[in-house]
Design a protein around this motif. Structure first.
Motif, PDB file in Angstrom:
ATOM      1  N   ILE A 171      68.340  28.072  60.547  1.00 52.04           N
ATOM      2  CA  ILE A 171      68.877  27.540  59.291  1.00 52.04           C
ATOM      3  C   ILE A 171      70.293  28.077  59.134  1.00 52.04           C
ATOM      4  CG2 ILE A 171      68.569  27.410  56.788  1.00 52.04           C
ATOM      5  CD1 ILE A 171      65.596  27.969  57.197  1.00 52.04           C
ATOM      6  N   GLY A 172      71.277  27.214  59.173  1.00 48.87           N
ATOM      7  CA  GLY A 172      72.670  27.632  59.051  1.00 48.87           C
ATOM      8  C   GLY A 172      73.528  26.386  58.992  1.00 48.87           C
ATOM      9  N   ILE A 173      74.808  26.562  58.697  1.00 48.08           N
ATOM     10  CA  ILE A 173      75.692  25.389  58.618  1.00 48.08           C
ATOM     11  C   ILE A 173      77.064  25.763  59.156  1.00 48.08           C
ATOM     12  CG2 ILE A 173      76.537  25.771  56.238  1.00 48.08           C
ATOM     13  CD1 ILE A 173      76.088  22.683  55.803  1.00 48.08           C
ATOM     14  N   GLY A 174      77.863  24.775  59.498  1.00 46.20           N
ATOM     15  CA  GLY A 174      79.205  25.042  60.052  1.00 46.20           C
ATOM     16  C   GLY A 174      79.061  25.832  61.341  1.00 46.20           C
ATOM     17  N   THR A 220      55.682  29.432  63.755  1.00 47.83           N
ATOM     18  CA  THR A 220      57.082  29.082  63.500  1.00 47.83           C
ATOM     19  C   THR A 220      57.877  30.324  63.106  1.00 47.83           C
ATOM     20  OG1 THR A 220      56.428  26.885  62.748  1.00 47.83           O
ATOM     21  CG2 THR A 220      58.607  27.644  62.069  1.00 47.83           C
ATOM     22  N   LEU A 221      59.048  30.456  63.705  1.00 48.22           N
ATOM     23  CA  LEU A 221      59.957  31.563  63.377  1.00 48.22           C
ATOM     24  C   LEU A 221      61.239  30.981  62.789  1.00 48.22           C
ATOM     25  CD1 LEU A 221      60.747  34.661  63.757  1.00 48.22           C
ATOM     26  CD2 LEU A 221      61.855  33.900  65.881  1.00 48.22           C
ATOM     27  N   PHE A 222      61.653  31.484  61.636  1.00 48.90           N
ATOM     28  CA  PHE A 222      62.907  31.034  61.037  1.00 48.90           C
ATOM     29  C   PHE A 222      64.014  32.047  61.328  1.00 48.90           C
ATOM     30  CE2 PHE A 222      59.657  28.925  58.519  1.00 48.90           C
ATOM     31  CZ  PHE A 222      60.148  27.628  58.483  1.00 48.90           C
ATOM     32  N   VAL A 223      65.144  31.538  61.792  1.00 48.49           N
ATOM     33  CA  VAL A 223      66.330  32.378  61.975  1.00 48.49           C
ATOM     34  C   VAL A 223      67.342  31.913  60.923  1.00 48.49           C
ATOM     35  CG1 VAL A 223      68.181  33.067  63.547  1.00 48.49           C
ATOM     36  CG2 VAL A 223      65.900  32.558  64.455  1.00 48.49           C
ATOM     37  N   VAL A 224      67.549  32.732  59.906  1.00 48.06           N
ATOM     38  CA  VAL A 224      68.503  32.357  58.854  1.00 48.06           C
ATOM     39  C   VAL A 224      69.864  32.898  59.277  1.00 48.06           C
ATOM     40  CG1 VAL A 224      69.032  32.358  56.402  1.00 48.06           C
ATOM     41  CG2 VAL A 224      66.647  32.555  57.164  1.00 48.06           C
ATOM     42  N   SER A 225      70.770  31.976  59.598  1.00 51.28           N
ATOM     43  CA  SER A 225      72.057  32.352  60.185  1.00 51.28           C
ATOM     44  C   SER A 225      73.163  32.051  59.187  1.00 51.28           C
ATOM     45  CB  SER A 225      72.309  31.535  61.457  1.00 51.28           C
ATOM     46  OG  SER A 225      71.328  31.828  62.425  1.00 51.28           O
ATOM     47  N   THR A 234      72.646  26.905  53.128  1.00 51.86           N
ATOM     48  CA  THR A 234      71.768  27.736  53.957  1.00 51.86           C
ATOM     49  C   THR A 234      70.751  28.482  53.094  1.00 51.86           C
ATOM     50  OG1 THR A 234      73.492  27.944  55.603  1.00 51.86           O
ATOM     51  CG2 THR A 234      71.767  29.625  55.640  1.00 51.86           C
ATOM     52  N   LEU A 235      71.239  29.051  51.989  1.00 54.67           N
ATOM     53  CA  LEU A 235      70.311  29.823  51.153  1.00 54.67           C
ATOM     54  C   LEU A 235      69.275  28.916  50.498  1.00 54.67           C
ATOM     55  CD1 LEU A 235      70.403  32.996  50.483  1.00 54.67           C
ATOM     56  CD2 LEU A 235      72.182  32.058  51.914  1.00 54.67           C
ATOM     57  N   THR A 236      69.689  27.727  50.093  1.00 51.00           N
ATOM     58  CA  THR A 236      68.743  26.786  49.474  1.00 51.00           C
ATOM     59  C   THR A 236      67.690  26.373  50.504  1.00 51.00           C
ATOM     60  OG1 THR A 236      70.548  25.993  48.112  1.00 51.00           O
ATOM     61  CG2 THR A 236      68.583  24.633  48.150  1.00 51.00           C
ATOM     62  N   ASN A 237      68.142  26.061  51.714  1.00 52.57           N
ATOM     63  CA  ASN A 237      67.186  25.683  52.758  1.00 52.57           C
ATOM     64  C   ASN A 237      66.276  26.854  53.138  1.00 52.57           C
ATOM     65  OD1 ASN A 237      67.753  22.939  53.154  1.00 52.57           O
ATOM     66  ND2 ASN A 237      69.537  23.395  54.440  1.00 52.57           N
ATOM     67  N   ALA A 238      66.860  28.045  53.192  1.00 51.26           N
ATOM     68  CA  ALA A 238      66.047  29.224  53.565  1.00 51.26           C
ATOM     69  C   ALA A 238      64.979  29.492  52.505  1.00 51.26           C
ATOM     70  CB  ALA A 238      66.947  30.445  53.745  1.00 51.26           C
ATOM     71  N   ALA A 270      68.410  41.319  49.826  1.00 53.72           N
ATOM     72  CA  ALA A 270      68.069  40.686  48.545  1.00 53.72           C
ATOM     73  C   ALA A 270      67.191  39.452  48.783  1.00 53.72           C
ATOM     74  CB  ALA A 270      69.346  40.302  47.796  1.00 53.72           C
ATOM     75  N   PHE A 271      67.387  38.781  49.907  1.00 50.85           N
ATOM     76  CA  PHE A 271      66.562  37.612  50.228  1.00 50.85           C
ATOM     77  C   PHE A 271      65.140  38.036  50.609  1.00 50.85           C
ATOM     78  CE2 PHE A 271      64.772  34.453  53.116  1.00 50.85           C
ATOM     79  CZ  PHE A 271      64.996  33.269  52.425  1.00 50.85           C
TER      80      PHE A 271
END
Ligand code: F6P
Length: 567
Positions: A171-174, A220-225, A234-238, A270-271
């Motif tokens: 999960i990330g953008i740009g 499933t593993l989430f990588v919040v990038s 990104t934060l909304t999707n995460a 904080a997340f």
């Protein structure tokens, strides 16, 4: 008849404007010489240039690592090349390369060093920033990424219910998306057979829904990038992903199913992702230069630590060339100067990137951010507005698909679009047993080489008339040629090769920014839209119709959306 200048926001230099500013590249003799050459641009003729110089191809074909770059089909003469090199010298390009690589704070508007080259420095070398060696930190993180990747790949990292991980969702953008997804697609032949990666970037809910479609939360593993870990999308999707996971497996599962990649440990905590599940990078890595940092974690999970290190080695090969080759033999610098010639002196507005490789289908999109977010600027480092054109529009599609769509315009349109062709000696897959499939690659390469030939040399009216019986069709079938291109050829698309290719473009972009005297490493232009969108959310969602104080168009659009919302 005098030629009309194409429309541009650039204020053309007046003598007065040229007087201002400490370093004004437009005042150099090389600049003047290039402006003079550009007045003859329409008389430059590739057929003639090739006829005049039998050595042209030899002299204009360069090697850089495993890349062979044929640069001969450009509208360049030896005199233009000399003046471009002199311009680069006057702009201090060689010194600026050294300043970047030794960690000077060349990103002045953010007061940051620009050290993506340190991300691929070999273990044991030293790059100091404020007296501290950063290479050791880089390798500490790489080692942690490698250990984690090995656990996941080997099936030793188990999810909350004891299942192996089968899907990684980045999960990330740009820069926290485009690099990883481009490289994941490019290196499809090197992926782990059990693991699949999916990429979510857009705030459009369809993106998240599609990414989660058919997935089992337990595997499933989430990588919040996110470099900043504050990016709205990104934060909304995460948060949505986290809700999906905890709904199925409970809060405790976050520890096994979420990791983060960021420079911002506080926001990661904080997340709710523990520090030992965070892979760090640093503010001296720009988002669009970060695929080789921990932002490449999803890629490393797919191709393994050794593949990732080969990728870094490829980057390094080109870094060393860029740092040491004299400008006259420096391939990324020469390609950057070629773009300066077309964009600034000849007024060409875009460049097409045409990889003849399906696996490079996200490469043009990746380069759009790299080039356009870096050099889409109109303010020089000293705060003055430029008086010349800067970054081009970058666009493209893989061949041969583009041939059956927009190449018509490349061949016969009224505007000249320089093109980059990328092509490989071998396909990057083994034949799975399909009869005749080997011939595909030869056809693919024939198409690529034929395109650059047709663009450069076209077909004259006389040549058409030799075989066309209908004289009314001759002009329709005439292909003007003289359309420039670079052909980058390499043995095969491997991790090392991909690293070399990306670094080639990174340094080309650097060279352009260095000549234009702009800061290629900030991106203030994207901030206004972010702030306006944040302020607009309550106006779109409030129960009561809000007082709107935008312009009339935006007010009306907000009202229209409110009337349609969630109908
Ligand atoms: O909005 C532009 C940008 O800042 C890019 O430069 C960056 O790659 C992207 O947003 C994502 O930022 P982050 O990694 O901090 O979420």
């Amino acid at each position: 008849m005098a030629r009309r200048q194409p429309f541009s926001w650039v204020t053309r230099p007046t003598l007065q404007a040229r007087e201002t500013g400490p370093v004004d590249i437009t005042r150099t003799d090389a600049w003047q010489a290039l402006e003079n050459h550009a007045t003859n641009f329409e008389r430059l003729d590739l057929r003639q240039l090739f006829a005049d110089d039998p050595e042209r191809v030899e002299r204009m074909t360069h090697s850089c690592g495993d890349l062979t770059i044929d640069w001969s089909k450009h509208l360049l003469t030896p005199a233009i090349i000399d003046d471009l090199i002199t311009l680069a010298e006057e702009a201090g390009v060689t010194e600026k390369i050294a300043a970047m690589m030794r960690g000077d704070r060349i990103n002045t508007t953010e007061d940051r060093a620009v050290l993506h080259t340190a991300l691929r420095a070999p273990r044991g070398t030293t790059v100091r920033l404020d007296g501290e060696d950063v290479v050791a930190d880089v390798h500490d993180v790489l080692d942690r990424m490698a250990a984690f990747s090995a656990q996941v790949r080997d099936g030793d990292w188990l999810g909350e219910t004891g299942l192996e991980i089968e899907t990684v969702v980045n999960i990330g953008i740009g820069g926290s998306d485009l690099g990883p997804v481009m490289a994941y697609e490019a290196l499809a032949a090197f992926r782990h057979p059990r693991l699949t990666c999916r990429f979510v970037s857009n705030i459009d809910s369809s993106d998240m829904i599609a990414a989660l479609q058919g997935l089992d939360p337990a595997s499933t593993l989430f990588v919040v990038s996110s470099k900043t870990f504050t990016t709205q999308e990104t934060l909304t999707n995460a948060r949505a992903a986290r809700a999906w996971l905890t709904e199925a497996l409970g809060e405790r599962a976050v520890a096994k199913h979420f990791v983060a990649v960021s420079t911002n440990a506080d926001e990661v905590a904080a997340f709710g992702i523990e520090t030992d599940k965070m892979f760090a990078f640093w503010d001296w890595v720009g988002g669009r230069y970060s695929v080789d940092s921990a932002i490449g974690l999803s890629l490393m999970l797919a191709i393994g630590a050794s593949g990732f290190r080969e990728l870094l080695g490829g980057f390094r090969t080109v870094d060393e060339h860029f740092a040491s080759a004299p400008l006259a033999d420096n391939v990324p610098a020469l390609l950057g100067l070629t773009e300066v010639w077309y964009r600034t002196f000849c007024g060409l507005q875009s460049r097409a990137v045409l990889p003849y490789s399906r696996h490079l289908h996200r490469f043009p999109a990746y380069l759009q951010q790299l080039d356009m977010e870096s050099n889409g600027k109109r303010t020089r480092i000293n705060g003055e507005l430029v008086t010349y054109e800067t970054g081009p529009v970058i666009w493209g599609e893989p061949g041969t698909n583009g041939q059956h769509s927009f190449h018509q315009m490349l061949h016969q349109g009224t505007t000249v679009v320089p093109a980059d062709f990328v092509v490989f000696g071998s396909p990057d897959h083994r034949n799975p047993g399909l009869d005749g499939i080997e011939t595909h690659h030869d056809l693919l390469v024939a198409n690529c080489l034929a395109q650059s030939e047709a663009l450069a040399f076209g077909k004259t009216a006389d040549e058409v008339a030799e075989t066309e019986p209908d004289p009314t069709l001759v002009s329709h079938r005439t292909v003007p040629g003289n359309r420039p291109s670079t052909t980058i050829m390499a043995p095969a698309l491997t991790p090392s090769l991909l690293g070399q290719l990306i670094a080639l473009y990174e340094h080309q972009v650097f060279t352009q920014g260095a000549v234009w005297g702009i800061n290629s490493f900030d991106q203030w232009g994207v901030e206004l839209g972010k702030a306006l969108a944040a302020a607009m959310i309550p106006e779109l969602t409030a129960d009561e119709a809000p007082e709107l104080a935008h312009d009339a168009s935006t007010n009306a659009l907000i009202e229209r959306y409110r009337s349609m919302r969630h109908r």
